[in-house]
Scaffold this motif. Structure first.
Motif, PDB file in Angstrom:
ATOM      1  N   TYR A   1       6.211 -79.970  47.704  1.00 42.00           N
ATOM      2  CA  TYR A   1       7.137 -79.125  46.957  1.00 42.00           C
ATOM      3  C   TYR A   1       6.768 -79.139  45.483  1.00 42.00           C
ATOM      4  CZ  TYR A   1      10.240 -78.940  50.985  1.00 42.00           C
ATOM      5  OH  TYR A   1      10.775 -78.709  52.218  1.00 42.00           O
ATOM      6  N   ALA A   2       7.001 -77.998  44.836  1.00 44.65           N
ATOM      7  CA  ALA A   2       6.711 -77.927  43.406  1.00 44.65           C
ATOM      8  C   ALA A   2       7.788 -78.651  42.596  1.00 44.65           C
ATOM      9  CB  ALA A   2       6.569 -76.471  42.976  1.00 44.65           C
ATOM     10  N   SER A   3       8.992 -78.894  43.177  1.00 42.59           N
ATOM     11  CA  SER A   3      10.040 -79.620  42.455  1.00 42.59           C
ATOM     12  C   SER A   3      11.001 -80.292  43.437  1.00 42.59           C
ATOM     13  CB  SER A   3      10.836 -78.668  41.577  1.00 42.59           C
ATOM     14  OG  SER A   3      11.655 -77.874  42.406  1.00 42.59           O
ATOM     15  N   ALA A   4      11.891 -81.177  42.900  1.00 37.49           N
ATOM     16  CA  ALA A   4      12.805 -81.920  43.772  1.00 37.49           C
ATOM     17  C   ALA A   4      13.876 -81.030  44.400  1.00 37.49           C
ATOM     18  CB  ALA A   4      13.468 -83.069  43.020  1.00 37.49           C
ATOM     19  N   GLY A   5      14.045 -79.826  43.858  1.00 35.85           N
ATOM     20  CA  GLY A   5      14.988 -78.880  44.454  1.00 35.85           C
ATOM     21  C   GLY A   5      14.466 -78.318  45.772  1.00 35.85           C
ATOM     22  N   LYS A   6      13.233 -78.652  46.134  1.00 35.81           N
ATOM     23  CA  LYS A   6      12.615 -78.217  47.393  1.00 35.81           C
ATOM     24  C   LYS A   6      12.685 -76.698  47.547  1.00 35.81           C
ATOM     25  CE  LYS A   6      15.278 -80.863  50.096  1.00 35.81           C
ATOM     26  NZ  LYS A   6      15.826 -81.412  51.324  1.00 35.81           N
ATOM     27  N   GLU A   7      12.217 -75.941  46.574  1.00 32.19           N
ATOM     28  CA  GLU A   7      12.319 -74.491  46.677  1.00 32.19           C
ATOM     29  C   GLU A   7      10.986 -73.751  46.679  1.00 32.19           C
ATOM     30  OE1 GLU A   7      14.591 -72.512  47.541  1.00 32.19           O
ATOM     31  OE2 GLU A   7      16.448 -73.622  47.309  1.00 32.19           O
ATOM     32  N   ALA A   8       9.906 -74.428  46.321  1.00 28.81           N
ATOM     33  CA  ALA A   8       8.623 -73.730  46.299  1.00 28.81           C
ATOM     34  C   ALA A   8       7.511 -74.688  46.700  1.00 28.81           C
ATOM     35  CB  ALA A   8       8.352 -73.176  44.904  1.00 28.81           C
ATOM     36  N   ILE A   9       6.482 -74.150  47.325  1.00 29.49           N
ATOM     37  CA  ILE A   9       5.348 -74.966  47.756  1.00 29.49           C
ATOM     38  C   ILE A   9       4.251 -74.907  46.703  1.00 29.49           C
ATOM     39  CG2 ILE A   9       3.573 -75.244  49.529  1.00 29.49           C
ATOM     40  CD1 ILE A   9       5.648 -74.237  51.509  1.00 29.49           C
ATOM     41  N   ALA A  10       3.767 -76.071  46.335  1.00 29.84           N
ATOM     42  CA  ALA A  10       2.785 -76.159  45.255  1.00 29.84           C
ATOM     43  C   ALA A  10       1.434 -75.616  45.709  1.00 29.84           C
ATOM     44  CB  ALA A  10       2.656 -77.605  44.806  1.00 29.84           C
ATOM     45  N   GLU A  11       0.598 -75.325  44.700  1.00 32.83           N
ATOM     46  CA  GLU A  11      -0.682 -74.698  45.002  1.00 32.83           C
ATOM     47  C   GLU A  11      -1.712 -75.725  45.453  1.00 32.83           C
ATOM     48  OE1 GLU A  11      -1.107 -71.574  41.967  1.00 32.83           O
ATOM     49  OE2 GLU A  11      -3.239 -71.732  42.484  1.00 32.83           O
ATOM     50  N   ILE A  12      -1.756 -76.003  46.728  1.00 31.16           N
ATOM     51  CA  ILE A  12      -2.744 -76.930  47.278  1.00 31.16           C
ATOM     52  C   ILE A  12      -3.783 -76.056  47.971  1.00 31.16           C
ATOM     53  CG2 ILE A  12      -3.099 -78.795  48.967  1.00 31.16           C
ATOM     54  CD1 ILE A  12      -1.256 -79.816  46.882  1.00 31.16           C
ATOM     55  N   SER A  13      -5.070 -76.239  47.619  1.00 30.37           N
ATOM     56  CA  SER A  13      -6.053 -75.247  48.070  1.00 30.37           C
ATOM     57  C   SER A  13      -6.159 -75.184  49.593  1.00 30.37           C
ATOM     58  CB  SER A  13      -7.407 -75.516  47.428  1.00 30.37           C
ATOM     59  OG  SER A  13      -7.816 -76.821  47.741  1.00 30.37           O
ATOM     60  N   GLU A  14      -6.050 -76.332  50.279  1.00 25.06           N
ATOM     61  CA  GLU A  14      -6.153 -76.305  51.748  1.00 25.06           C
ATOM     62  C   GLU A  14      -5.018 -75.475  52.352  1.00 25.06           C
ATOM     63  OE1 GLU A  14      -6.399 -78.985  49.854  1.00 25.06           O
ATOM     64  OE2 GLU A  14      -7.857 -80.430  50.619  1.00 25.06           O
ATOM     65  N   ILE A  15      -3.831 -75.612  51.773  1.00 20.48           N
ATOM     66  CA  ILE A  15      -2.675 -74.881  52.310  1.00 20.48           C
ATOM     67  C   ILE A  15      -2.813 -73.397  52.010  1.00 20.48           C
ATOM     68  CG2 ILE A  15      -0.171 -74.591  52.078  1.00 20.48           C
ATOM     69  CD1 ILE A  15       0.102 -77.552  51.864  1.00 20.48           C
ATOM     70  N   GLU A  16      -3.266 -73.110  50.804  1.00 21.29           N
ATOM     71  CA  GLU A  16      -3.454 -71.717  50.409  1.00 21.29           C
ATOM     72  C   GLU A  16      -4.426 -71.014  51.371  1.00 21.29           C
ATOM     73  OE1 GLU A  16      -4.336 -71.350  46.234  1.00 21.29           O
ATOM     74  OE2 GLU A  16      -5.043 -69.296  46.527  1.00 21.29           O
ATOM     75  N   GLU A  17      -5.504 -71.706  51.681  1.00 20.14           N
ATOM     76  CA  GLU A  17      -6.516 -71.115  52.557  1.00 20.14           C
ATOM     77  C   GLU A  17      -5.948 -70.864  53.964  1.00 20.14           C
ATOM     78  OE1 GLU A  17      -9.106 -69.740  51.982  1.00 20.14           O
ATOM     79  OE2 GLU A  17     -10.236 -69.644  53.852  1.00 20.14           O
ATOM     80  N   GLU A  18      -5.209 -71.833  54.477  1.00 16.77           N
ATOM     81  CA  GLU A  18      -4.608 -71.665  55.810  1.00 16.77           C
ATOM     82  C   GLU A  18      -3.609 -70.511  55.812  1.00 16.77           C
ATOM     83  OE1 GLU A  18      -4.762 -72.921  59.064  1.00 16.77           O
ATOM     84  OE2 GLU A  18      -6.718 -73.466  58.297  1.00 16.77           O
ATOM     85  N   MET A  19      -2.867 -70.360  54.710  1.00 17.94           N
ATOM     86  CA  MET A  19      -1.907 -69.242  54.621  1.00 17.94           C
ATOM     87  C   MET A  19      -2.651 -67.920  54.706  1.00 17.94           C
ATOM     88  SD  MET A  19       0.735 -70.257  51.633  1.00 17.94           S
ATOM     89  CE  MET A  19       2.087 -71.413  51.895  1.00 17.94           C
ATOM     90  N   ARG A  20      -3.772 -67.861  53.997  1.00 12.63           N
ATOM     91  CA  ARG A  20      -4.565 -66.633  53.987  1.00 12.63           C
ATOM     92  C   ARG A  20      -5.057 -66.317  55.408  1.00 12.63           C
ATOM     93  NH1 ARG A  20      -7.569 -67.989  49.693  1.00 12.63           N
ATOM     94  NH2 ARG A  20      -5.960 -67.168  48.327  1.00 12.63           N
ATOM     95  N   LEU A  21      -5.537 -67.353  56.103  1.00 17.19           N
ATOM     96  CA  LEU A  21      -6.067 -67.136  57.455  1.00 17.19           C
ATOM     97  C   LEU A  21      -4.960 -66.762  58.435  1.00 17.19           C
ATOM     98  CD1 LEU A  21      -8.651 -70.063  57.544  1.00 17.19           C
ATOM     99  CD2 LEU A  21      -9.104 -67.622  57.235  1.00 17.19           C
ATOM    100  N   ALA A  22      -3.804 -67.384  58.275  1.00 15.68           N
ATOM    101  CA  ALA A  22      -2.684 -67.078  59.172  1.00 15.68           C
ATOM    102  C   ALA A  22      -2.266 -65.621  58.998  1.00 15.68           C
ATOM    103  CB  ALA A  22      -1.506 -68.004  58.880  1.00 15.68           C
ATOM    104  N   LEU A  23      -2.208 -65.211  57.736  1.00 10.65           N
ATOM    105  CA  LEU A  23      -1.808 -63.840  57.436  1.00 10.65           C
ATOM    106  C   LEU A  23      -2.840 -62.861  58.013  1.00 10.65           C
ATOM    107  CD1 LEU A  23       0.523 -62.633  55.970  1.00 10.65           C
ATOM    108  CD2 LEU A  23      -0.781 -62.646  53.855  1.00 10.65           C
ATOM    109  N   ARG A  24      -4.106 -63.218  57.865  1.00  6.70           N
ATOM    110  CA  ARG A  24      -5.168 -62.366  58.394  1.00  6.70           C
ATOM    111  C   ARG A  24      -5.028 -62.227  59.921  1.00  6.70           C
ATOM    112  NH1 ARG A  24     -10.659 -65.224  59.229  1.00  6.70           N
ATOM    113  NH2 ARG A  24      -9.342 -65.937  60.937  1.00  6.70           N
ATOM    114  N   ASP A  25      -4.796 -63.352  60.605  1.00  4.12           N
ATOM    115  CA  ASP A  25      -4.663 -63.307  62.067  1.00  4.12           C
ATOM    116  C   ASP A  25      -3.496 -62.412  62.493  1.00  4.12           C
ATOM    117  OD1 ASP A  25      -6.727 -65.056  62.033  1.00  4.12           O
ATOM    118  OD2 ASP A  25      -5.594 -66.818  62.705  1.00  4.12           O
ATOM    119  N   ALA A  26      -2.377 -62.551  61.776  1.00  9.29           N
ATOM    120  CA  ALA A  26      -1.209 -61.739  62.137  1.00  9.29           C
ATOM    121  C   ALA A  26      -1.471 -60.274  61.801  1.00  9.29           C
ATOM    122  CB  ALA A  26       0.028 -62.250  61.410  1.00  9.29           C
TER     123      ALA A  26
END
Ligand code: ADP
Ligand code: MG
Length: 525
Positions: free
Chosen positions: A419-444
């Motif tokens: 999480y980008a903060s303790a309020g648990k509202e946003a996911i921080a920019e971690i390159s492995e996660i970003e890449e998986e998001m891109r691939l998931a979106l592409r598959d869908a």
């Protein structure tokens, strides 16, 4: 000038009372939303992982409108809390049953306590709890406040009853200063989005001027997560120290094999050899420098297995499709669950779903529904890496021309969501996660493209049909005059001929027409 040095340690509960914005309690509207969220998340954590279909009842009522006081009540049919634990669970900051390597919604052992502290600061009323564990013959009721100087519960009232009907679950009621008008939309959104990712939950919400009934749409539930061990790449030197304190007599070999994810004898040996450490050395006897060295090497070694993902519980493509279709009223939903991946030794899985058409209005920028460990994230969208991925995505490659009736759902589940903060509202920019998001979106999106191509073809057929059908009546009439054959029979035969030629029946075409988006909305290029 004399300088007086005055230092003091602020007790942890007091610190959180003073800095409540860190946990999402910055103003009365946000606090109201956060209260509902913390309680609902606890209810889901107390049901779903134990194979209980969640029934959650939420009610918000004005108590004193001149002061904007509201009561918030949340009840579930979960596993309950043992009577003796209730005071600590509600009255001690950082008291939790979830400090395990396993996917949970709760992570900090803070949620309930923030609710109590906020209530205490604004209305000075205790939290009321009623709970019974499974098969318990007693129901316990408490009223609790927090002694912030000691980080300890204050028990205002305690009762117990016979549990004649073997009820189990937890009901919590709290009175806070809130702002219904400004939190209503968020609370509603939050509950709807919860229903999208957890369509096996039944959620009944009653607000001061509205009701929302989110019915269970499937009884299928995701696999519950298992409890895991830390991956060697995910531990820091302090954690290693702590682990050594708990197993002082183990040899280095035993220590590695018993306390980490995926280390067998062979792997332990090769690591120790690589690091130049003696396998038979007893860990309790390591010097501070040796412990630091060990921790560094654990992180640096390239030979570890990938972290196991059994500790994770993704929603699964099927549930995402059921949820998004029914709650968003989409015409079609395409969902994918990616294979497990990892960052810094923490396993994670990304899921994506694209919802198209139906009740989704055409938008310039796809509507984004973000989730982490099945929790909808509603605030700080701009800070979330998912927003970036969706905005950078090249929709044109997938036959989508914006504006289009498009909503995108992205879910990250992990034993440690960054999480980008303790309020648990946003996911921080971690390159492995970003890449998986891109691939998931592409598959869908690939599935969406296939669907849109099919529709495009149908649309063409329909246009052809319409241009041919225009002449059917005219031709039948002329033929009738010439041949004397019945006009209706002639036109029905002509229609059949057109169907044959197009390779599709008119009934089928008409059925599809009904679900076609308005002209110009969908098919680009
Ligand atoms: P967290 O959820 O991060 O662990 P909380 O302060 O929200 O922290 O809750 C503390 C603990 O109280 C939880 O770990 C859980 O064991 C217990 N708990 C809270 N709410 C419920 C509930 N509705 N049913 C059962 N247990 C609960
Ligand atoms: Mg919680």
């Amino acid at each position: 000038m004399t300088i007086t040095y005055a230092y003091e340690a602020l007790p942890v509960a007091e610190w959180f009372r003073r800095n409540r914005e860190i946990a999402g309690f910055q103003n009365s509207a946000r606090a109201m939303y956060q209260t509902v969220r913390e309680l609902v998340e606890n209810s889901l954590d107390a049901t779903e992982p134990y194979g209980i279909l969640p029934n959650i009842l939420i009610s918000i009522k004005p108590v004193d409108e001149s002061k904007s006081w509201y009561s918030i009540y949340v009840e579930d049919n979960g596993i309950g809390i043992p009577g003796g634990e209730i005071p600590n669970v509600f009255g001690r900051v950082f008291y939790s049953s979830k400090y395990k390597i396993k996917q949970h919604r709760g992570v900090f052992g803070l949620g309930l306590k923030m609710v109590v502290l906020y209530a205490q600061s604004t209305t000075n009323k205790p939290i009321a709890v009623r709970s019974a564990t499974i098969r318990s013959d007693k129901i316990y009721e408490y009223k609790i406040m927090i002694d912030t100087t000691k980080n300890e519960p204050i028990i205002i009232d305690r009762r117990e009853y016979n549990n004649k009907y073997r009820w189990h679950g937890t009901a919590v009621k709290v009175i806070i200063e809130g702002n219904w008008l400004n939190s209503k939309k968020r609370i509603e959104d939050y509950l709807r989005r919860t229903a999208i990712i957890s369509p096996y939950a039944e959620i009944f919400f009653k607000g001061p001027d509205m009701e929302l009934i989110l019915k269970r749409r499937t009884t299928k539930m995701p696999h519950p997560p298992e409890e895991g061990l830390p991956h060697p790449k995910s531990v820091d030197v302090d954690t290693v120290k702590q682990m050594i304190l708990e197993n002082p007599k183990s040899t280095l070999m035993e220590f590695l094999m018993n306390n980490f994810d995926g280390i067998g004898e062979g792997l332990a040996k090769s690591f120790l050899e690589w690091a130049g450490l003696d396998p038979n050395k007893v860990v309790g006897g390591l010097t501070q420098e040796e412990v630091t060295y060990l921790a560094e090497k654990l992180k640096a070694y390239e030979g570890w297995r990938r972290p196991r993902a059994d500790w994770l519980s993704p929603a699964g493509a099927e549930l995402l499709e059921v949820g998004a279709r029914s709650i968003l009223g989409a015409e079609a939903v395409f969902a994918v669950t990616r294979k497990p991946s990892s960052y810094s030794g923490h396993p994670f899985i990304v899921e994506a779903a694209i919802a198209w058409g139906g009740q989704i209005p055409p938008v310039d920028k796809p509507i984004l529904l973000r989730y982490a460990n099945k929790i909808p994230l509603l605030y700080d969208e701009g800070a979330d890496v998912a927003r970036k991925v969706v905005d950078e995505f090249n929709w044109q490659n997938y036959k989508v021309k914006l504006p289009a009736p498009l909503a995108v759902l992205i879910h990250v589940c992990s034993t440690k969501v960054p999480y980008a903060s303790a309020g648990k509202e946003a996911i921080a920019e971690i390159s492995e996660i970003e890449e998986e998001m891109r691939l998931a979106l592409r598959d869908a999106a690939r599935k969406l493209r296939i669907y849109l191509s099919r529709k495009e073809r149908e649309m063409e057929l329909l246009n052809k049909y319409i241009s041919l059908a225009k002449y059917v009546d005219e031709i039948s009439l002329s033929l009738n005059i010439i041949t004397g054959i019945d006009k209706d029979k002639l036109s029905s035969n002509l229609n059949k001929l057109i169907e044959q030629k197009l390779g599709v029946t008119i009934d089928d075409l008409v059925k599809h027409v009904a679900s076609l988006p308005a002209e110009g909305q969908n098919v680009g290029q």
